[in-house]
Design a protein around this motif. Structure first.
Motif, PDB file in Angstrom:
ATOM      1  N   PRO A  95      -0.638  -6.104 -81.215  1.00  0.00           N
ATOM      2  CA  PRO A  95      -0.327  -5.906 -82.631  1.00  0.00           C
ATOM      3  C   PRO A  95      -1.454  -6.322 -83.566  1.00  0.00           C
ATOM      4  O   PRO A  95      -1.455  -5.942 -84.734  1.00  0.00           O
ATOM      5  CB  PRO A  95       0.918  -6.794 -82.845  1.00  0.00           C
ATOM      6  N   ASP A  96      -2.436  -7.090 -83.062  1.00  0.00           N
ATOM      7  CA  ASP A  96      -3.535  -7.521 -83.913  1.00  0.00           C
ATOM      8  C   ASP A  96      -4.513  -6.392 -84.230  1.00  0.00           C
ATOM      9  O   ASP A  96      -5.353  -6.533 -85.118  1.00  0.00           O
ATOM     10  CB  ASP A  96      -4.306  -8.670 -83.239  1.00  0.00           C
ATOM     11  N   ASN A  97      -4.428  -5.285 -83.505  1.00  0.00           N
ATOM     12  CA  ASN A  97      -5.371  -4.186 -83.709  1.00  0.00           C
ATOM     13  C   ASN A  97      -4.630  -2.864 -83.854  1.00  0.00           C
ATOM     14  O   ASN A  97      -4.224  -2.260 -82.861  1.00  0.00           O
ATOM     15  CB  ASN A  97      -6.355  -4.113 -82.534  1.00  0.00           C
ATOM     16  N   PRO A  98      -4.437  -2.381 -85.091  1.00  0.00           N
ATOM     17  CA  PRO A  98      -3.648  -1.159 -85.309  1.00  0.00           C
ATOM     18  C   PRO A  98      -4.307   0.112 -84.798  1.00  0.00           C
ATOM     19  O   PRO A  98      -3.681   1.168 -84.793  1.00  0.00           O
ATOM     20  CB  PRO A  98      -3.484  -1.127 -86.838  1.00  0.00           C
ATOM     21  N   THR A  99      -5.569   0.059 -84.369  1.00  0.00           N
ATOM     22  CA  THR A  99      -6.235   1.270 -83.882  1.00  0.00           C
ATOM     23  C   THR A  99      -5.956   1.526 -82.413  1.00  0.00           C
ATOM     24  O   THR A  99      -6.229   2.617 -81.912  1.00  0.00           O
ATOM     25  CB  THR A  99      -7.756   1.172 -84.084  1.00  0.00           C
ATOM     26  N   ARG A 100      -5.428   0.553 -81.702  1.00  0.00           N
ATOM     27  CA  ARG A 100      -5.157   0.710 -80.281  1.00  0.00           C
ATOM     28  C   ARG A 100      -3.916   1.569 -80.057  1.00  0.00           C
ATOM     29  O   ARG A 100      -2.883   1.351 -80.686  1.00  0.00           O
ATOM     30  CB  ARG A 100      -4.949  -0.652 -79.628  1.00  0.00           C
ATOM     31  N   THR A 101      -4.010   2.536 -79.147  1.00  0.00           N
ATOM     32  CA  THR A 101      -2.868   3.373 -78.789  1.00  0.00           C
ATOM     33  C   THR A 101      -2.783   3.475 -77.268  1.00  0.00           C
ATOM     34  O   THR A 101      -3.666   3.005 -76.541  1.00  0.00           O
ATOM     35  CB  THR A 101      -2.989   4.785 -79.389  1.00  0.00           C
ATOM     36  N   PHE A 102      -1.721   4.147 -76.799  1.00  0.00           N
ATOM     37  CA  PHE A 102      -1.545   4.316 -75.366  1.00  0.00           C
ATOM     38  C   PHE A 102      -2.448   5.397 -74.781  1.00  0.00           C
ATOM     39  O   PHE A 102      -2.402   5.652 -73.576  1.00  0.00           O
ATOM     40  CB  PHE A 102      -0.083   4.637 -75.050  1.00  0.00           C
ATOM     41  N   ARG A 103      -3.266   6.021 -75.605  1.00  0.00           N
ATOM     42  CA  ARG A 103      -4.181   7.037 -75.086  1.00  0.00           C
ATOM     43  C   ARG A 103      -5.153   6.430 -74.059  1.00  0.00           C
ATOM     44  O   ARG A 103      -5.605   7.097 -73.131  1.00  0.00           O
ATOM     45  CB  ARG A 103      -4.966   7.672 -76.234  1.00  0.00           C
ATOM     46  N   GLU A 104      -5.472   5.131 -74.242  1.00  0.00           N
ATOM     47  CA  GLU A 104      -6.404   4.464 -73.346  1.00  0.00           C
ATOM     48  C   GLU A 104      -5.708   3.843 -72.129  1.00  0.00           C
ATOM     49  O   GLU A 104      -6.335   3.149 -71.333  1.00  0.00           O
ATOM     50  CB  GLU A 104      -7.186   3.374 -74.092  1.00  0.00           C
ATOM     51  N   VAL A 105      -4.391   4.054 -71.995  1.00  0.00           N
ATOM     52  CA  VAL A 105      -3.647   3.532 -70.849  1.00  0.00           C
ATOM     53  C   VAL A 105      -3.401   4.686 -69.882  1.00  0.00           C
ATOM     54  O   VAL A 105      -2.653   5.614 -70.199  1.00  0.00           O
ATOM     55  CB  VAL A 105      -2.311   2.894 -71.287  1.00  0.00           C
ATOM     56  N   GLN A 106      -4.032   4.632 -68.711  1.00  0.00           N
ATOM     57  CA  GLN A 106      -3.928   5.758 -67.771  1.00  0.00           C
ATOM     58  C   GLN A 106      -2.594   5.754 -67.016  1.00  0.00           C
ATOM     59  O   GLN A 106      -2.032   6.810 -66.744  1.00  0.00           O
ATOM     60  CB  GLN A 106      -5.072   5.711 -66.752  1.00  0.00           C
ATOM     61  N   GLU A 107      -2.097   4.587 -66.666  1.00  0.00           N
ATOM     62  CA  GLU A 107      -0.836   4.502 -65.929  1.00  0.00           C
ATOM     63  C   GLU A 107      -0.002   3.358 -66.487  1.00  0.00           C
ATOM     64  O   GLU A 107      -0.532   2.301 -66.836  1.00  0.00           O
ATOM     65  CB  GLU A 107      -1.090   4.259 -64.430  1.00  0.00           C
ATOM     66  N   LEU A 108       1.301   3.583 -66.565  1.00  0.00           N
ATOM     67  CA  LEU A 108       2.235   2.587 -67.090  1.00  0.00           C
ATOM     68  C   LEU A 108       3.497   2.661 -66.238  1.00  0.00           C
ATOM     69  O   LEU A 108       4.237   3.637 -66.289  1.00  0.00           O
ATOM     70  CB  LEU A 108       2.557   2.886 -68.560  1.00  0.00           C
ATOM     71  N   THR A 109       3.720   1.622 -65.436  1.00  0.00           N
ATOM     72  CA  THR A 109       4.795   1.646 -64.456  1.00  0.00           C
ATOM     73  C   THR A 109       5.632   0.380 -64.549  1.00  0.00           C
ATOM     74  O   THR A 109       5.092  -0.719 -64.705  1.00  0.00           O
ATOM     75  CB  THR A 109       4.222   1.764 -63.023  1.00  0.00           C
ATOM     76  N   VAL A 110       6.952   0.544 -64.470  1.00  0.00           N
ATOM     77  CA  VAL A 110       7.871  -0.581 -64.357  1.00  0.00           C
ATOM     78  C   VAL A 110       8.425  -0.599 -62.941  1.00  0.00           C
ATOM     79  O   VAL A 110       8.897   0.426 -62.442  1.00  0.00           O
ATOM     80  CB  VAL A 110       9.027  -0.476 -65.377  1.00  0.00           C
ATOM     81  N   ARG A 111       8.366  -1.763 -62.327  1.00  0.00           N
ATOM     82  CA  ARG A 111       8.929  -1.933 -60.976  1.00  0.00           C
ATOM     83  C   ARG A 111      10.011  -2.997 -61.065  1.00  0.00           C
ATOM     84  O   ARG A 111       9.733  -4.168 -61.330  1.00  0.00           O
ATOM     85  CB  ARG A 111       7.834  -2.358 -59.994  1.00  0.00           C
ATOM     86  N   ALA A 112      11.269  -2.594 -60.895  1.00  0.00           N
ATOM     87  CA  ALA A 112      12.415  -3.496 -61.018  1.00  0.00           C
ATOM     88  C   ALA A 112      12.973  -3.804 -59.636  1.00  0.00           C
ATOM     89  O   ALA A 112      13.173  -2.893 -58.823  1.00  0.00           O
ATOM     90  CB  ALA A 112      13.488  -2.877 -61.898  1.00  0.00           C
ATOM     91  N   HIS A 113      13.239  -5.086 -59.389  1.00  0.00           N
ATOM     92  CA  HIS A 113      13.757  -5.443 -58.068  1.00  0.00           C
ATOM     93  C   HIS A 113      14.701  -6.643 -58.167  1.00  0.00           C
ATOM     94  O   HIS A 113      14.614  -7.456 -59.086  1.00  0.00           O
ATOM     95  CB  HIS A 113      12.614  -5.741 -57.095  1.00  0.00           C
ATOM     96  N   GLN A 114      15.608  -6.702 -57.215  1.00  0.00           N
ATOM     97  CA  GLN A 114      16.542  -7.802 -57.066  1.00  0.00           C
ATOM     98  C   GLN A 114      16.400  -8.398 -55.670  1.00  0.00           C
ATOM     99  O   GLN A 114      15.662  -7.868 -54.838  1.00  0.00           O
ATOM    100  CB  GLN A 114      17.979  -7.325 -57.323  1.00  0.00           C
ATOM    101  N   ALA A 115      17.104  -9.496 -55.434  1.00  0.00           N
ATOM    102  CA  ALA A 115      16.987 -10.150 -54.133  1.00  0.00           C
ATOM    103  C   ALA A 115      17.421  -9.235 -53.007  1.00  0.00           C
ATOM    104  O   ALA A 115      16.865  -9.260 -51.911  1.00  0.00           O
ATOM    105  CB  ALA A 115      17.809 -11.439 -54.128  1.00  0.00           C
ATOM    106  N   ALA A 116      18.420  -8.418 -53.263  1.00  0.00           N
ATOM    107  CA  ALA A 116      18.901  -7.471 -52.258  1.00  0.00           C
ATOM    108  C   ALA A 116      18.637  -6.044 -52.746  1.00  0.00           C
ATOM    109  O   ALA A 116      18.699  -5.755 -53.934  1.00  0.00           O
ATOM    110  CB  ALA A 116      20.394  -7.673 -52.006  1.00  0.00           C
ATOM    111  N   GLY A 117      18.318  -5.161 -51.840  1.00  0.00           N
ATOM    112  CA  GLY A 117      18.104  -3.766 -52.209  1.00  0.00           C
ATOM    113  C   GLY A 117      16.637  -3.444 -52.406  1.00  0.00           C
ATOM    114  O   GLY A 117      15.783  -4.319 -52.543  1.00  0.00           O
TER     115      GLY A 117
END
Length: 425
Positions: A95-117
């Motif tokens: 948030p300190d730099n309003p010029t930054r966008t997701f254009r410079e982010v090549q991959e964005l992944t969420v990995r969700a896990h629990q103790a089982a499964g």
């Protein structure tokens, strides 16, 4: 492992769920919103992020990237009260730099896990229209159970705009002004103080030690003329025997000024090899014991002096807006590069003087090597600098200095040869 597409959902268990953020490219911050059935938060305390890392007594926790894993949010559904309908995970640019966008982010992944499964993965779609925040996934109630849904909706207004849409009052740093001179109400009539708004200004990192191949970003005000980034090569000589045999290491700062820095097809910090028939790289610009540099004029990088015994050598860097890439290397002036750099207890420490102190250790016991490229400091990020663990060694008995290219890639065994004599200082 199961993978969710945008809009897809899956049933999850009732136990604690950890959602990790994995990115390639510019850094991204992870936050969580505790949202009611009306689609809004109940209070500003329902934003869980780097400045407010816990919500509902620890039922939702933000954990920064560390040696045990990437940045993540841990949610315990059993600890959430009935008026929390869902927990929304948000990715955002600094948030300190309003010029930054997701254009410079090549991959964005969420990995969700629990103790089982098995873990569940969601890969966010490309965000190329100026988005600065994105709703990633949400953990939501469904009857007596919980489900996880992939969202992938971008916001151009960033975390501040997204949080405001959910009902959070977001503060901006303001200069203090003296209170107006007015008649104070009687104590019984004094209004209750308004709750403090959420402060999105990122805190300093504190003390961090990088894992092998790790990277961390620090926020820098590049217009701050008082800012001094200090880089130290520290070594204690290792054992008593090692100190008796000699432990003269030298700190080198290979640099590319901002005006010459480029973005290539390979990420800064990549180790490249010279192909057969190609010319080796040139020596490039360097600050070391024969060229101490200057803080008053270019390169705005200066070595304080040459330590011939175990201790430290220090380089100071000012005017970060003038810097592109700085590669921190060590040279062993011990005969034939005897002993590993690690055996000397060598490490690099980067300190911004604003509360972020990053140690870059060495992990390998490679022997008879004259050179090691230890860390790359990438000043090309508009909001600060990225510090990357490199630890790449020269070839056995090879005296050629490493080369730092304009795109931040690194070529070992390609620079000039320069021996250090007893009279050198």
């Amino acid at each position: 492992m199961p993978e969710l597409l945008k809009g897809g959902n899956t049933v999850v268990g009732s136990g604690p769920l950890t959602a990790e953020l994995h990115t390639v490219g510019d850094p991204v911050d992870l936050s969580a919103l505790l949202v009611g059935a009306d689609g809004r938060v109940r209070s500003d305390g329902d934003l869980v992020f780097y400045n407010q890392p816990s919500g509902e007594g620890g039922a939702v926790r933000h954990v920064g990237a560390d040696g045990s894993g990437p940045e993540r949010v841990v949610v315990d559904p059993a600890g959430l009260p009935a008026d929390v309908d869902r927990v929304v995970l948000v990715g955002s640019c600094d948030p300190d730099n309003p010029t930054r966008t997701f254009r410079e982010v090549q991959e964005l992944t969420v990995r969700a896990h629990q103790a089982a499964g098995e873990p569940v993965v969601f890969r966010a779609p490309a965000l190329t229209d100026g988005e600065r925040a994105v709703l990633l996934v949400e953990l939501y109630r469904r009857g007596d159970g919980w489900k996880l849904r992939a969202i992938g909706q971008g916001y151009t207004e960033g975390l501040a705009g997204l949080a405001t849409d959910f009902g959070i009052d977001v503060s901006q740093p303001e200069a203090e002004t003296p209170p107006a001179q007015s008649q104070s109400p009687a104590p019984s009539q004094a209004p209750a103080p308004a709750p403090a708004p959420a402060n999105l200004v990122k805190p300093p990192l504190g003390k961090v030690s990088l894992d092998k191949g790790g990277q961390v970003s620090i926020s820098l005000d590049k217009s701050d003329r008082q800012l001094v980034v200090t880089v130290a090569l520290e070594w204690d000589g290792g054992s008593d025997k090692r100190r008796r045999q000699g432990a003269d290491l030298d700190l080198y700062a290979l640099f590319v000024p901002a005006a010459q820095a480029q973005r290539g097809s390979q990420a800064p910090g990549t180790i490249i090899k010279t192909g057969r028939g190609e010319k080796k790289g040139k020596g490039g610009d360097v600050v070391y014991y024969k060229n101490l540099g200057s803080l008053q004029q270019a390169p705005y990088i200066q070595l304080d002096g040459d330590a011939r015994v175990p201790g430290r050598e220090t380089i100071r860097i000012v005017r970060p807006e003038e810097q592109g890439y700085v590669l921190l290397c060590a040279y062993s002036a011990v005969s034939n590069g005897f002993g590993s750099f690690k055996s000397f207890g060598a490490q690099v420490v980067v300190d911004d003087g604003r509360g972020s102190n990053i140690t870059v250790p060495l992990y390998e016991n490679t022997k008879t090597r004259y050179w090691v490229a230890i860390a790359l400091v990438d000043f090309t990020a508009a909001d600060g600098a990225a510090i990357q663990h490199i630890e790449s060694y020269s070839g056995r008995m090879n005296e050629r200095r490493p080369v730092l290219h304009p795109d931040g890639t690194i070529e070992m065994n390609a620079g000039p040869v320069e021996f250090k004599g007893r009279s050198d200082s």
